[in-house]
Design a protein around this motif. Structure first.
Motif, PDB file in Angstrom:
ATOM      1  N   TYR A   1       0.859  -1.259   0.560  1.00 53.30           N
ATOM      2  CA  TYR A   1      -0.399  -0.085  -0.203  1.00 53.30           C
ATOM      3  C   TYR A   1       0.777   1.362   0.016  1.00 53.30           C
ATOM      4  O   TYR A   1       1.320   0.974   1.155  1.00 53.30           O
TER       5      TYR A   1
ATOM      6  N   LYS B   1      -7.474   2.759  -7.927  1.00 50.14           N
ATOM      7  CA  LYS B   1      -7.045   3.298  -7.226  1.00 50.14           C
ATOM      8  C   LYS B   1      -8.253   4.537  -5.802  1.00 50.14           C
ATOM      9  O   LYS B   1      -9.368   3.451  -5.460  1.00 50.14           O
ATOM     10  N   ALA B   2      -8.284   5.057  -5.132  1.00 50.30           N
ATOM     11  CA  ALA B   2      -8.637   5.351  -3.939  1.00 50.30           C
ATOM     12  C   ALA B   2      -9.891   5.392  -4.156  1.00 50.30           C
ATOM     13  O   ALA B   2     -11.188   5.302  -3.420  1.00 50.30           O
ATOM     14  N   ASN B   3     -10.500   6.068  -5.042  1.00 50.41           N
ATOM     15  CA  ASN B   3     -12.209   6.383  -5.427  1.00 50.41           C
ATOM     16  C   ASN B   3     -12.568   4.859  -6.386  1.00 50.41           C
ATOM     17  O   ASN B   3     -14.167   4.881  -5.764  1.00 50.41           O
TER      18      ASN B   3
ATOM     19  N   THR C   1     -12.705   3.545  -1.784  1.00 48.47           N
ATOM     20  CA  THR C   1     -12.481   4.394   0.032  1.00 48.47           C
ATOM     21  C   THR C   1     -13.723   4.128  -0.116  1.00 48.47           C
ATOM     22  O   THR C   1     -14.287   4.889  -1.004  1.00 48.47           O
TER      23      THR C   1
ATOM     24  N   SER D   1     -12.848   6.448   7.340  1.00 50.29           N
ATOM     25  CA  SER D   1     -12.836   5.670   6.345  1.00 50.29           C
ATOM     26  C   SER D   1     -12.524   4.725   6.294  1.00 50.29           C
ATOM     27  O   SER D   1     -11.570   4.052   7.118  1.00 50.29           O
TER      28      SER D   1
ATOM     29  N   ALA E   1     -10.818   0.679   4.101  1.00 50.17           N
ATOM     30  CA  ALA E   1     -10.773   0.022   2.888  1.00 50.17           C
ATOM     31  C   ALA E   1     -12.195  -1.064   1.903  1.00 50.17           C
ATOM     32  O   ALA E   1     -12.262  -1.635   2.706  1.00 50.17           O
TER      33      ALA E   1
ATOM     34  N   GLY F   1      -9.134  -3.570  -0.086  1.00 49.18           N
ATOM     35  CA  GLY F   1      -8.279  -2.248  -0.357  1.00 49.18           C
ATOM     36  C   GLY F   1      -8.219  -2.107  -1.212  1.00 49.18           C
ATOM     37  O   GLY F   1      -7.500  -3.286  -2.145  1.00 49.18           O
TER      38      GLY F   1
ATOM     39  N   ASP G   1      -4.103   2.387  -2.792  1.00 51.79           N
ATOM     40  CA  ASP G   1      -4.238   3.907  -1.408  1.00 51.79           C
ATOM     41  C   ASP G   1      -4.677   4.195  -0.531  1.00 51.79           C
ATOM     42  O   ASP G   1      -4.791   4.848  -0.012  1.00 51.79           O
ATOM     43  N   ASN G   2      -4.814   2.951   0.014  1.00 48.08           N
ATOM     44  CA  ASN G   2      -5.469   3.141   1.392  1.00 48.08           C
ATOM     45  C   ASN G   2      -4.500   2.942   2.404  1.00 48.08           C
ATOM     46  O   ASN G   2      -3.182   2.732   1.950  1.00 48.08           O
ATOM     47  N   ASN G   3      -4.641   3.636   3.139  1.00 49.02           N
ATOM     48  CA  ASN G   3      -4.354   3.533   4.496  1.00 49.02           C
ATOM     49  C   ASN G   3      -3.668   2.928   5.771  1.00 49.02           C
ATOM     50  O   ASN G   3      -4.876   1.951   5.772  1.00 49.02           O
TER      51      ASN G   3
ATOM     52  N   GLU H   1      -7.134   2.316   7.531  1.00 49.70           N
ATOM     53  CA  GLU H   1      -8.433   2.620   6.862  1.00 49.70           C
ATOM     54  C   GLU H   1      -8.399   0.884   7.094  1.00 49.70           C
ATOM     55  O   GLU H   1     -10.037  -0.423   6.777  1.00 49.70           O
TER      56      GLU H   1
END
Length: 270
Positions: free
Chosen positions: A82, A162-164, A167, A174, A176, A240, A243-245, A248
């Motif tokens: 990630y 990607k995140a869009n 997430t 938020s 994943a 996820g 882009d997930n942290n 998340e």
């Protein structure tokens, strides 16, 4: 003499009538008291009963889990990473890493599963320094699930989206998102597909929208089996995306553990 006789007669008549007069006057008074008490009691009963109902909690019969459900967990693509996690560690931003990758969440998975009475066993006897694929990891998985019975088998991945796409914002948190990959090129894939749908539904009951559903893959350019022919309980789970942290992913692992517990113990309230 006549006057004395008259007075005596009046006294006798009065003594004769006295009990009748007393009975006539006093009886309604004594009769009224029981009626008032009874009426008061009738008025009090609904009030007391209503108060008891308000305090009474609904009784939920929960069947105790005698033995924890058993899960076998492995990571076919163990180097999937990630980007936000690598960036926070000062690493070169990439989508693959030999150390800081999806396998670092093994402890979190184990802890959350244990909290929900799921006993997790992880595939340990493979070389994490090298990139695995479905063919090289297959005999290891086959051996592991052949030696023990598991209620669920999870091959956990990181999606490349990607995140869009991966997430979910729910309230102040938020998450994943999940998606389940099912290979349609083996005879019993419907079992895996139905199981994936059940788990997807349980996830969305807990956090609406956290699961993106099922992705059925077959045809040219894909594996089409994903080792799911080894067990009808084997699910390929994308946790996820790139882009997930860390926060998340940790939140979503907790939701996954709860959803699995609900699905595997459907007689319990969710």
């Amino acid at each position: 003499m006549a006057k004395s006789l008259k007075n005596l007669t009046s006294i006798l008549i009065l003594l004769f009538l006295a009990p009748i007069i007393i009975a006539t006057v006093q009886t309604p008074l004594f009769m009224a008291q029981p009626e008032q008490v009874e009426e008061k009691k009738k008025e009090d009963i609904p009030v007391v009963y209503a108060a008891q109902l308000e305090k009474k909690q609904p009784v939920v019969q929960v069947q105790e889990i005698i033995e924890p459900k058993k899960a076998f967990v492995y990571f076919t693509h163990s180097h999937e990473a990630y980007q936000p996690i690598l960036a926070a560690q000062g690493e070169k931003v990439a989508i693959y890493h030999p150390i800081s990758n999806i396998t670092t969440f093994q402890d979190q998975i184990n802890a959350q599963f244990a909290f929900h009475q799921l006993q997790a066993t992880f595939l340990e006897n493979y070389n994490k320094k090298e990139m695995d694929d479905y063919h090289t990891i297959r005999p290891l998985v086959q051996q592991a699930i052949g030696q023990n019975e598991y209620d669920i088998v999870l091959d956990i991945h990181r999606d490349s989206a990607k995140a869009n796409v991966t997430t979910l914002r729910s309230g102040e948190q938020s998450y994943a998102k999940f998606i389940f990959v099912v290979g349609g090129e083996h005879p019993n894939y419907r079992w895996n597909e139905q199981l994936a749908q059940n788990l997807s539904n349980q996830l969305n009951k807990l956090v609406p929208g956290i699961s993106r559903g099922i992705l059925l893959k077959e045809g040219k350019g894909v594996d089409g089996v994903y080792n799911q022919d080894l067990s009808k309980n084997l699910l390929v789970v994308e946790l996820g995306g790139i882009d997930n942290n860390e926060q998340e992913i940790n939140r979503s692992i907790a939701i996954l553990a709860k959803a699995l517990s609900n699905m595997l113990n459907e007689q319990l309230p969710s």
